[in-house]
Design a protein around this motif. Structure first.
Motif, PDB file in Angstrom:
ATOM      1  N   GLY A 167       0.030   1.879   1.069  1.00  0.00           N
ATOM      2  CA  GLY A 167       1.205   1.358   1.758  1.00  0.00           C
ATOM      3  C   GLY A 167       2.140   2.409   2.329  1.00  0.00           C
ATOM      4  N   PHE A 168       1.693   3.661   2.385  1.00  0.00           N
ATOM      5  CA  PHE A 168       2.527   4.705   2.979  1.00  0.00           C
ATOM      6  C   PHE A 168       2.332   4.703   4.484  1.00  0.00           C
ATOM      7  CE2 PHE A 168       2.247   6.123  -1.369  1.00  0.00           C
ATOM      8  CZ  PHE A 168       3.528   6.576  -1.618  1.00  0.00           C
ATOM      9  N   GLN A 169       3.422   4.926   5.206  1.00  0.00           N
ATOM     10  CA  GLN A 169       3.366   5.030   6.657  1.00  0.00           C
ATOM     11  C   GLN A 169       3.256   6.501   7.006  1.00  0.00           C
ATOM     12  OE1 GLN A 169       6.899   3.688   8.693  1.00  0.00           O
ATOM     13  NE2 GLN A 169       5.736   3.227  10.536  1.00  0.00           N
ATOM     14  N   ILE A 170       2.293   6.833   7.858  1.00  0.00           N
ATOM     15  CA  ILE A 170       2.109   8.226   8.272  1.00  0.00           C
ATOM     16  C   ILE A 170       3.233   8.586   9.233  1.00  0.00           C
ATOM     17  CG2 ILE A 170       0.562   9.899   9.368  1.00  0.00           C
ATOM     18  CD1 ILE A 170      -0.558   8.673   6.750  1.00  0.00           C
ATOM     19  N   LEU A 171       4.022   9.578   8.861  1.00  0.00           N
ATOM     20  CA  LEU A 171       5.143  10.031   9.683  1.00  0.00           C
ATOM     21  C   LEU A 171       4.663  11.054  10.704  1.00  0.00           C
ATOM     22  CD1 LEU A 171       8.223   9.860  10.071  1.00  0.00           C
ATOM     23  CD2 LEU A 171       8.433  11.680   8.394  1.00  0.00           C
ATOM     24  N   SER A 172       3.854  12.002  10.244  1.00  0.00           N
ATOM     25  CA  SER A 172       3.274  12.994  11.147  1.00  0.00           C
ATOM     26  C   SER A 172       1.971  13.492  10.545  1.00  0.00           C
ATOM     27  CB  SER A 172       4.231  14.164  11.382  1.00  0.00           C
ATOM     28  OG  SER A 172       4.477  14.852  10.172  1.00  0.00           O
ATOM     29  N   ALA A 173       1.077  13.911  11.442  1.00  0.00           N
ATOM     30  CA  ALA A 173      -0.206  14.436  10.998  1.00  0.00           C
ATOM     31  C   ALA A 173      -0.758  15.357  12.068  1.00  0.00           C
ATOM     32  CB  ALA A 173      -1.192  13.302  10.729  1.00  0.00           C
ATOM     33  N   ASP A 174      -1.392  16.408  11.640  1.00  0.00           N
ATOM     34  CA  ASP A 174      -2.097  17.316  12.532  1.00  0.00           C
ATOM     35  C   ASP A 174      -3.409  17.655  11.841  1.00  0.00           C
ATOM     36  OD1 ASP A 174      -3.161  19.482  13.953  1.00  0.00           O
ATOM     37  OD2 ASP A 174      -1.173  20.202  14.521  1.00  0.00           O
ATOM     38  N   LEU A 175      -4.463  17.003  12.296  1.00  0.00           N
ATOM     39  CA  LEU A 175      -5.752  17.169  11.638  1.00  0.00           C
ATOM     40  C   LEU A 175      -6.339  18.560  11.861  1.00  0.00           C
ATOM     41  CD1 LEU A 175      -7.262  13.623  12.245  1.00  0.00           C
ATOM     42  CD2 LEU A 175      -5.865  14.457  10.352  1.00  0.00           C
ATOM     43  N   GLU A 176      -5.986  19.203  12.950  1.00  0.00           N
ATOM     44  CA  GLU A 176      -6.443  20.588  13.179  1.00  0.00           C
ATOM     45  C   GLU A 176      -5.725  21.560  12.251  1.00  0.00           C
ATOM     46  OE1 GLU A 176      -8.964  21.879  15.051  1.00  0.00           O
ATOM     47  OE2 GLU A 176      -9.467  19.753  15.287  1.00  0.00           O
ATOM     48  N   ALA A 177      -4.413  21.396  12.126  1.00  0.00           N
ATOM     49  CA  ALA A 177      -3.631  22.256  11.233  1.00  0.00           C
ATOM     50  C   ALA A 177      -3.880  21.899   9.767  1.00  0.00           C
ATOM     51  CB  ALA A 177      -2.146  22.150  11.559  1.00  0.00           C
ATOM     52  N   GLY A 178      -4.259  20.641   9.508  1.00  0.00           N
ATOM     53  CA  GLY A 178      -4.622  20.236   8.161  1.00  0.00           C
ATOM     54  C   GLY A 178      -3.500  19.663   7.324  1.00  0.00           C
ATOM     55  N   TYR A 179      -2.631  18.833   7.908  1.00  0.00           N
ATOM     56  CA  TYR A 179      -1.590  18.228   7.087  1.00  0.00           C
ATOM     57  C   TYR A 179      -1.322  16.781   7.503  1.00  0.00           C
ATOM     58  CZ  TYR A 179       1.892  18.645  10.802  1.00  0.00           C
ATOM     59  OH  TYR A 179       2.578  18.516  11.980  1.00  0.00           O
ATOM     60  N   ILE A 180      -0.817  16.025   6.528  1.00  0.00           N
ATOM     61  CA  ILE A 180      -0.365  14.653   6.731  1.00  0.00           C
ATOM     62  C   ILE A 180       0.936  14.500   5.953  1.00  0.00           C
ATOM     63  CG2 ILE A 180      -0.857  12.204   6.367  1.00  0.00           C
ATOM     64  CD1 ILE A 180      -3.849  12.943   6.318  1.00  0.00           C
ATOM     65  N   SER A 181       1.949  13.931   6.590  1.00  0.00           N
ATOM     66  CA  SER A 181       3.222  13.647   5.936  1.00  0.00           C
ATOM     67  C   SER A 181       3.537  12.173   6.090  1.00  0.00           C
ATOM     68  CB  SER A 181       4.354  14.464   6.562  1.00  0.00           C
ATOM     69  OG  SER A 181       4.140  15.838   6.357  1.00  0.00           O
ATOM     70  N   THR A 182       4.069  11.587   5.033  1.00  0.00           N
ATOM     71  CA  THR A 182       4.423  10.168   5.086  1.00  0.00           C
ATOM     72  C   THR A 182       5.932   9.998   5.086  1.00  0.00           C
ATOM     73  OG1 THR A 182       4.575   9.745   2.699  1.00  0.00           O
ATOM     74  CG2 THR A 182       2.373   9.638   3.698  1.00  0.00           C
ATOM     75  N   SER A 183       6.357   8.823   5.491  1.00  0.00           N
ATOM     76  CA  SER A 183       7.765   8.469   5.346  1.00  0.00           C
ATOM     77  C   SER A 183       7.979   7.971   3.914  1.00  0.00           C
ATOM     78  CB  SER A 183       8.168   7.406   6.366  1.00  0.00           C
ATOM     79  OG  SER A 183       7.356   6.265   6.223  1.00  0.00           O
ATOM     80  N   LEU A 184       9.236   7.832   3.532  1.00  0.00           N
ATOM     81  CA  LEU A 184       9.561   7.349   2.194  1.00  0.00           C
ATOM     82  C   LEU A 184       9.146   5.892   2.029  1.00  0.00           C
ATOM     83  CD1 LEU A 184      13.096   8.929   1.868  1.00  0.00           C
ATOM     84  CD2 LEU A 184      11.120   9.480   0.434  1.00  0.00           C
ATOM     85  N   LYS A 185       8.669   5.570   0.832  1.00  0.00           N
ATOM     86  CA  LYS A 185       8.270   4.203   0.482  1.00  0.00           C
ATOM     87  C   LYS A 185       8.959   3.835  -0.828  1.00  0.00           C
ATOM     88  CE  LYS A 185       4.413   1.875  -1.594  1.00  0.00           C
ATOM     89  NZ  LYS A 185       3.080   1.990  -2.099  1.00  0.00           N
ATOM     90  N   ASN A 186       9.512   2.631  -0.905  1.00  0.00           N
ATOM     91  CA  ASN A 186      10.090   2.156  -2.156  1.00  0.00           C
ATOM     92  C   ASN A 186       9.007   2.150  -3.226  1.00  0.00           C
ATOM     93  OD1 ASN A 186      12.659   1.685  -1.166  1.00  0.00           O
ATOM     94  ND2 ASN A 186      12.187  -0.413  -0.577  1.00  0.00           N
ATOM     95  N   TRP A 187       9.319   2.776  -4.358  1.00  0.00           N
ATOM     96  CA  TRP A 187       8.362   2.846  -5.459  1.00  0.00           C
ATOM     97  C   TRP A 187       9.164   2.998  -6.740  1.00  0.00           C
ATOM     98  CZ3 TRP A 187       3.756   6.825  -5.514  1.00  0.00           C
ATOM     99  CH2 TRP A 187       2.950   6.591  -6.617  1.00  0.00           C
ATOM    100  N   LYS A 188       9.164   1.993  -7.570  1.00  0.00           N
ATOM    101  CA  LYS A 188       9.888   2.040  -8.840  1.00  0.00           C
ATOM    102  C   LYS A 188       9.105   2.943  -9.800  1.00  0.00           C
ATOM    103  CE  LYS A 188      12.816   0.830 -12.068  1.00  0.00           C
ATOM    104  NZ  LYS A 188      13.977   1.627 -12.261  1.00  0.00           N
ATOM    105  N   LEU A 189       9.579   4.174  -9.932  1.00  0.00           N
ATOM    106  CA  LEU A 189       8.911   5.137 -10.800  1.00  0.00           C
ATOM    107  C   LEU A 189       9.323   4.943 -12.250  1.00  0.00           C
ATOM    108  CD1 LEU A 189       9.169   8.348  -8.601  1.00  0.00           C
ATOM    109  CD2 LEU A 189       7.177   6.886  -8.939  1.00  0.00           C
ATOM    110  N   LEU A 190       8.465   5.390 -13.138  1.00  0.00           N
ATOM    111  CA  LEU A 190       8.699   5.322 -14.577  1.00  0.00           C
ATOM    112  C   LEU A 190       9.048   6.713 -15.097  1.00  0.00           C
ATOM    113  CD1 LEU A 190       5.618   3.087 -15.453  1.00  0.00           C
ATOM    114  CD2 LEU A 190       7.999   2.361 -15.144  1.00  0.00           C
ATOM    115  N   PRO A 191       9.668   6.792 -16.270  1.00  0.00           N
ATOM    116  CA  PRO A 191      10.036   8.099 -16.820  1.00  0.00           C
ATOM    117  C   PRO A 191       8.863   9.064 -17.018  1.00  0.00           C
ATOM    118  CG  PRO A 191      11.243   6.381 -17.961  1.00  0.00           C
ATOM    119  CD  PRO A 191      10.237   5.699 -17.072  1.00  0.00           C
ATOM    120  N   ASN A 192       7.645   8.550 -17.210  1.00  0.00           N
ATOM    121  CA  ASN A 192       6.501   9.457 -17.346  1.00  0.00           C
ATOM    122  C   ASN A 192       6.033   9.999 -15.996  1.00  0.00           C
ATOM    123  OD1 ASN A 192       5.321   6.934 -16.544  1.00  0.00           O
ATOM    124  ND2 ASN A 192       3.348   7.695 -17.272  1.00  0.00           N
TER     125      ASN A 192
END
Length: 154
Positions: A57-82
Motif C-alpha cells: 500500500g505504499f505510493q511510489i514518490l520517486s524512483a530511478d531504476l538506473e540509479a537504483g533507488y525507490i522512495s515512497t510517500s508516507l503511509k499511515n501505519w500504527k506501529l508497535l513498541p517492538n
C-alpha cells in the motif's frame, strides 16, 4: 533455502529534553538502515522491491531504476513498541497509547551486490481538546526494514 544475512547499522537512542510539566524521553536518530546481500541482477531486485512496496500500500514518490533507488510517500501505519521507539511520557511508551498516530515511508537502494532498506517514521501524539498535540521523533528498531527486505528478496 536462502538465509537472511543483514546488518542494522548506527542506531543511537538518547534521552530527550525535559518539558515544562511532563518528562518526554525522546529518541534521537543518527543513522540507521538495514542492508542485505542479494544474488540477482539489480533490475530484477528493483522490480521486486517496487512490487513489494505497492502490495503493502505504499505510493511510489520517486524512483530511478538506473540509479537504483525507490522512495515512497508516507503511509499511515500504527506501529508497535517492538517496531519503533517514539519516546515516553511518565514512563508510558507513546506507541502503547491510542492517541498516537504514526506514518512510515521507505527508501530502497539497490546496487549490484546489496539491498539497503531505510525507513522514515513520523509520529504525532493527539491527546484531545484539552492537551496540546505533540510531534514525536521516532526511531525504527529495525524490524520493519527486515520485514520489507524479506518481502523483496524471498
Amino acid at each position: 533455502m536462502k538465509k537472511l544475512r543483514g546488518l542494522v547499522v548506527g542506531v543511537l537512542l538518547l534521552p530527550g529534553l525535559e518539558g515544562c510539566a511532563v518528562k518526554n524521553d525522546t529518541p534521537v536518530i543518527i543513522s540507521e538502515y538495514f542492508a542485505i546481500e542479494h544474488f540477482s541482477n539489480k533490475q530484477e531486485v528493483l522490480s521486486k522491491a517496487r512490487q513489494a512496496l505497492l502490495r503493502d500500500g505504499f505510493q511510489i514518490l520517486s524512483a530511478d531504476l538506473e540509479a537504483g533507488y525507490i522512495s515512497t510517500s508516507l503511509k499511515n501505519w500504527k506501529l508497535l513498541p517492538n517496531q519503533a521507539h517514539c519516546g515516553t511520557a511518565k514512563g508510558v511508551d507513546y506507541l502503547d497509547d491510542n492517541h498516537t498516530k504514526t506514518e512510515v515511508a521507505f527508501n530502497v537502494v539497490v546496487d549490484d551486490r546489496a539491498v539497503i532498506v531505510r525507513s522514515n517514521i513520523q509520529g504525532e501524539y493527539l491527546p484531545g481538546e484539552l492537551a496540546k498535540n505533540l510531534t514525536l521523533n521516532c526511531v525504527s528498531r529495525g524490524v520493519i526494514e527486515v520485514e520489507m527486505a524479506k518481502k523483496i528478496l524471498f
